[in-house]
Motif scaffolding. Structure first.
Motif, PDB file in Angstrom:
ATOM      1  N   ASN A 236     -98.932  61.128  86.732  1.00 52.46           N
ATOM      2  CA  ASN A 236     -99.462  60.012  86.648  1.00 52.46           C
ATOM      3  C   ASN A 236     -98.318  58.906  86.373  1.00 52.46           C
ATOM      4  O   ASN A 236     -97.817  59.323  85.428  1.00 52.46           O
ATOM      5  CB  ASN A 236    -100.590  59.563  85.947  1.00 52.46           C
ATOM      6  N   ALA A 237     -98.144  57.694  86.808  1.00 51.31           N
ATOM      7  CA  ALA A 237     -97.099  56.764  86.245  1.00 51.31           C
ATOM      8  C   ALA A 237     -97.716  55.410  85.971  1.00 51.31           C
ATOM      9  O   ALA A 237     -98.613  55.176  86.595  1.00 51.31           O
ATOM     10  CB  ALA A 237     -96.207  56.538  87.505  1.00 51.31           C
ATOM     11  N   ASN A 238     -97.614  54.996  84.767  1.00 57.20           N
ATOM     12  CA  ASN A 238     -98.021  53.867  84.056  1.00 57.20           C
ATOM     13  C   ASN A 238     -97.031  52.697  84.615  1.00 57.20           C
ATOM     14  O   ASN A 238     -95.854  52.733  84.451  1.00 57.20           O
ATOM     15  CB  ASN A 238     -98.218  53.946  82.602  1.00 57.20           C
ATOM     16  N   VAL A 239     -97.807  51.500  85.065  1.00 61.21           N
ATOM     17  CA  VAL A 239     -96.787  50.346  85.304  1.00 61.21           C
ATOM     18  C   VAL A 239     -97.813  49.236  84.674  1.00 61.21           C
ATOM     19  O   VAL A 239     -99.160  49.407  84.254  1.00 61.21           O
ATOM     20  CB  VAL A 239     -96.765  50.028  86.805  1.00 61.21           C
ATOM     21  N   GLY A 240     -97.136  48.109  85.033  1.00 60.46           N
ATOM     22  CA  GLY A 240     -98.214  46.704  84.434  1.00 60.46           C
ATOM     23  C   GLY A 240     -97.367  45.728  83.669  1.00 60.46           C
ATOM     24  O   GLY A 240     -96.380  46.141  82.956  1.00 60.46           O
ATOM     25  N   SER A 241     -98.000  44.598  83.403  1.00 55.78           N
ATOM     26  CA  SER A 241     -97.091  43.533  82.961  1.00 55.78           C
ATOM     27  C   SER A 241     -97.757  43.469  81.358  1.00 55.78           C
ATOM     28  O   SER A 241     -98.591  44.060  80.998  1.00 55.78           O
ATOM     29  CB  SER A 241     -97.677  42.116  83.325  1.00 55.78           C
ATOM     30  N   SER A 242     -97.000  42.689  80.776  1.00 53.86           N
ATOM     31  CA  SER A 242     -97.334  42.505  79.143  1.00 53.86           C
ATOM     32  C   SER A 242     -97.240  40.941  78.808  1.00 53.86           C
ATOM     33  O   SER A 242     -96.970  40.197  79.774  1.00 53.86           O
ATOM     34  CB  SER A 242     -96.224  43.081  78.211  1.00 53.86           C
ATOM     35  N   SER A 243     -97.707  40.753  77.685  1.00 53.62           N
ATOM     36  CA  SER A 243     -97.957  39.269  77.393  1.00 53.62           C
ATOM     37  C   SER A 243     -96.473  38.518  77.276  1.00 53.62           C
ATOM     38  O   SER A 243     -96.322  37.558  77.307  1.00 53.62           O
ATOM     39  CB  SER A 243     -98.415  39.123  76.022  1.00 53.62           C
ATOM     40  N   GLU A 244     -95.552  39.437  77.150  1.00 51.63           N
ATOM     41  CA  GLU A 244     -94.125  39.122  77.059  1.00 51.63           C
ATOM     42  C   GLU A 244     -93.339  38.953  78.353  1.00 51.63           C
ATOM     43  O   GLU A 244     -92.585  38.116  78.599  1.00 51.63           O
ATOM     44  CB  GLU A 244     -93.213  39.821  76.296  1.00 51.63           C
ATOM     45  N   ILE A 245     -93.606  40.032  79.267  1.00 52.31           N
ATOM     46  CA  ILE A 245     -93.179  39.971  80.660  1.00 52.31           C
ATOM     47  C   ILE A 245     -94.036  40.032  81.661  1.00 52.31           C
ATOM     48  O   ILE A 245     -94.748  41.090  81.655  1.00 52.31           O
ATOM     49  CB  ILE A 245     -92.107  41.379  80.721  1.00 52.31           C
ATOM     50  N   GLU A 246     -94.275  39.434  82.777  1.00 49.07           N
ATOM     51  CA  GLU A 246     -95.138  39.391  83.676  1.00 49.07           C
ATOM     52  C   GLU A 246     -94.556  38.903  85.039  1.00 49.07           C
ATOM     53  O   GLU A 246     -94.195  37.733  85.261  1.00 49.07           O
ATOM     54  CB  GLU A 246     -96.463  38.391  83.430  1.00 49.07           C
ATOM     55  N   ASN A 247     -94.318  40.054  85.839  1.00 49.27           N
ATOM     56  CA  ASN A 247     -93.770  39.525  87.130  1.00 49.27           C
ATOM     57  C   ASN A 247     -94.472  40.190  88.460  1.00 49.27           C
ATOM     58  O   ASN A 247     -94.381  41.506  88.295  1.00 49.27           O
ATOM     59  CB  ASN A 247     -92.208  39.662  87.214  1.00 49.27           C
ATOM     60  N   ILE A 248     -95.319  39.767  88.796  1.00 43.52           N
ATOM     61  CA  ILE A 248     -96.245  40.736  89.876  1.00 43.52           C
ATOM     62  C   ILE A 248     -95.333  41.438  90.839  1.00 43.52           C
ATOM     63  O   ILE A 248     -95.468  42.475  91.148  1.00 43.52           O
ATOM     64  CB  ILE A 248     -97.082  39.651  90.566  1.00 43.52           C
ATOM     65  N   GLU A 249     -94.312  40.730  91.581  1.00 47.39           N
ATOM     66  CA  GLU A 249     -93.708  41.330  92.462  1.00 47.39           C
ATOM     67  C   GLU A 249     -92.885  42.739  91.942  1.00 47.39           C
ATOM     68  O   GLU A 249     -92.874  43.715  92.729  1.00 47.39           O
ATOM     69  CB  GLU A 249     -92.554  40.451  92.975  1.00 47.39           C
ATOM     70  N   THR A 250     -92.360  42.389  90.728  1.00 48.59           N
ATOM     71  CA  THR A 250     -91.628  43.585  89.977  1.00 48.59           C
ATOM     72  C   THR A 250     -92.718  44.847  89.759  1.00 48.59           C
ATOM     73  O   THR A 250     -92.342  46.021  89.960  1.00 48.59           O
ATOM     74  CB  THR A 250     -91.169  43.085  88.704  1.00 48.59           C
TER      75      THR A 250
END
Length: 424
Positions: free
Chosen positions: A63-77
């Motif tokens: 399994n690989a975890n991805v996802g934004s944080s409160s500090e960095i959020e870029n949907i495309e990335t």
């Protein structure tokens, strides 16, 4: 009807057929193991993902975890990260977004890939409470279950649910000698909620309701280890084992009503304790598939935790773990970028392959024999094709101009070449 219920009735589902073919396992053997809860096939009835089997006798999954944080959020990335993870061999992807637009991130990721999708719904509940009510601890039971229901409707295949954290375990943790306390975000949210509200964990108290939701959508519950050790000194302590005992009881309750379930495990574990941890889990949780983060085997390698976790993951999987959550070089340091995701997946694939060889998995041995023959024949393209990372070895090979039957490491003194030219 869930995959578990179908298996108990001897009914072959489309998903079982896919898994049996991919794993080269007799479908009746697969059905028997699914019926006993030894194998899960995370596949939401509303999902569009391709079925994967996790558990006894199957290849070790990543399994690989991805996802934004409160500090960095870029949907495309984040979407690109998910795609890169799948490209390099991730069997599942978990979206752990905690940014303000986490729903949009999840939606875009789910549209972009077709491997099983996992989430931690308490994150959505916590972020919502923080935005609307001023603080994470102000969320209520309805917030928690609303997030679970909404994600189930969207098609999420498996969810990490921290039902093993109870008022009793939180009180005992306060009096323990742990150095790191709670390192699980979901675990910390719920422990803080329990202490603030002086009430029982709603995900434990209302576990039957949770099972009803999971059953309706055939969501696989991944029972989270909210009290997993966050450093080697905390490994295998009383809070960890006490939570595991609770999870073992919850496994049986899920199976009783036809809900698929797996169990999450540690964290940071010394090398000599890993095998014992796997055996204890499999015993307490009656053979449920085991999903581990790492384990990380030394805390002295920040920036290299993809290596420390690959070492632990290989031992864990060869000792019974079924599902490895990758760890990137940026673990504990920062949100991973594209390259870190790639490195994390490849490291976990190496660990899984090493374990599958030890377990005698036929497909793993087949690949090893193919690679050996390709190396013997100096078939570079075949070697690159078989490699987990196709591009890097090709780049290394092409960086120096050498004849096709040697590399710059040994050059004219290549052992294989000498044997071929003089002894064959």
């Amino acid at each position: 009807m869930t995959q578990l219920e179908s298996a108990r009735k001897g009914q072959i589902t489309y998903e079982m057929e896919i898994v049996a073919k991919e794993e080269d396992i007799d479908i009746q053997k697969l059905i028997k193991r699914v019926s006993k809860g030894y194998i899960t096939i995370p596949k939401n009835i509303n999902g569009k993902t391709v079925a994967k089997g996790i558990g006894k006798g199957l290849t070790t999954k990543i399994n690989a975890n991805v996802g934004s944080s409160s500090e960095i959020e870029n949907i495309e990335t984040e979407v690109h990260k998910a795609q890169i993870a799948v490209k390099y061999g991730a069997d599942a992807v978990m979206d752990l977004s905690t940014g303000p637009h986490l729903k949009e991130v999840r939606s875009e990721i789910m549209d972009a890939i077709n491997v099983p999708i996992g989430t931690v719904p308490i994150y959505e509940a916590a972020v919502g409470a923080s935005q609307e009510k001023g603080a994470v601890i102000n969320m209520d039971e309805d917030d928690m279950f609303k997030a679970i229901i909404n994600q189930a409707k969207e098609g999420v295949d498996f969810m990490t649910i921290h039902s093993g954290i109870t008022r009793d375990t939180v009180e005992k943790l306060k009096n323990s000698q742990r150095i790191m306390g709670i390192v699980s975000r979901g675990g910390a949210f719920l422990a803080a909620w329990i202490l603030q509200n002086e009430e029982e964990n709603p995900l434990y108290k209302n576990y039957d309701y949770l099972l009803e939701i999971a059953h309706e959508y055939d969501v696989t519950l991944s029972l989270g280890d909210g009290l997993r050790p966050g450093c080697l000194a905390d490994a295998s302590d009383v809070p960890q084992i006490q939570e595991l005992i609770t999870l073992g009881q919850l496994v049986e309750r899920a199976r009783d009503v036809g809900v698929q379930v797996m169990v999450e495990g540690p964290g940071h574990v010394p090398l000599d304790q890993i095998e014992a941890n796997m055996k204890i889990q499999k015993t307490i949780c009656k053979g449920a598939p085991f999903y581990v983060l790492g384990p990380i085997v030394t805390d002295l390698a920040p920036g290299y935790d993809h290596i420390t976790s690959a070492i632990g993951g290989a031992i864990a999987a060869s000792s019974g773990a079924d599902f490895l959550c990758y760890v990137t070089p940026r673990e504990h340091l920062s949100i991973p970028d594209i390259e870190a995701v790639k490195e994390g997946v490849v490291a976990s694939k190496i660990a899984a392959q090493a374990a599958d060889i030890a377990k005698g998995i036929k497909s793993a041995w087949k690949s090893e024999l193919q690679m050996a023959k390709a190396r013997r024949c100096f078939d570079w393209n075949k070697q690159f094709e078989l490699a987990f990372d196709h591009e890097t070895p090709r780049k290394y090979r092409e960086s120096k101009s050498t004849p096709g039957d040697m590399c710059t490491m040994c050059g004219e003194f290549c052992a294989l070449r000498i044997v071929r030219d003089n002894l064959s």
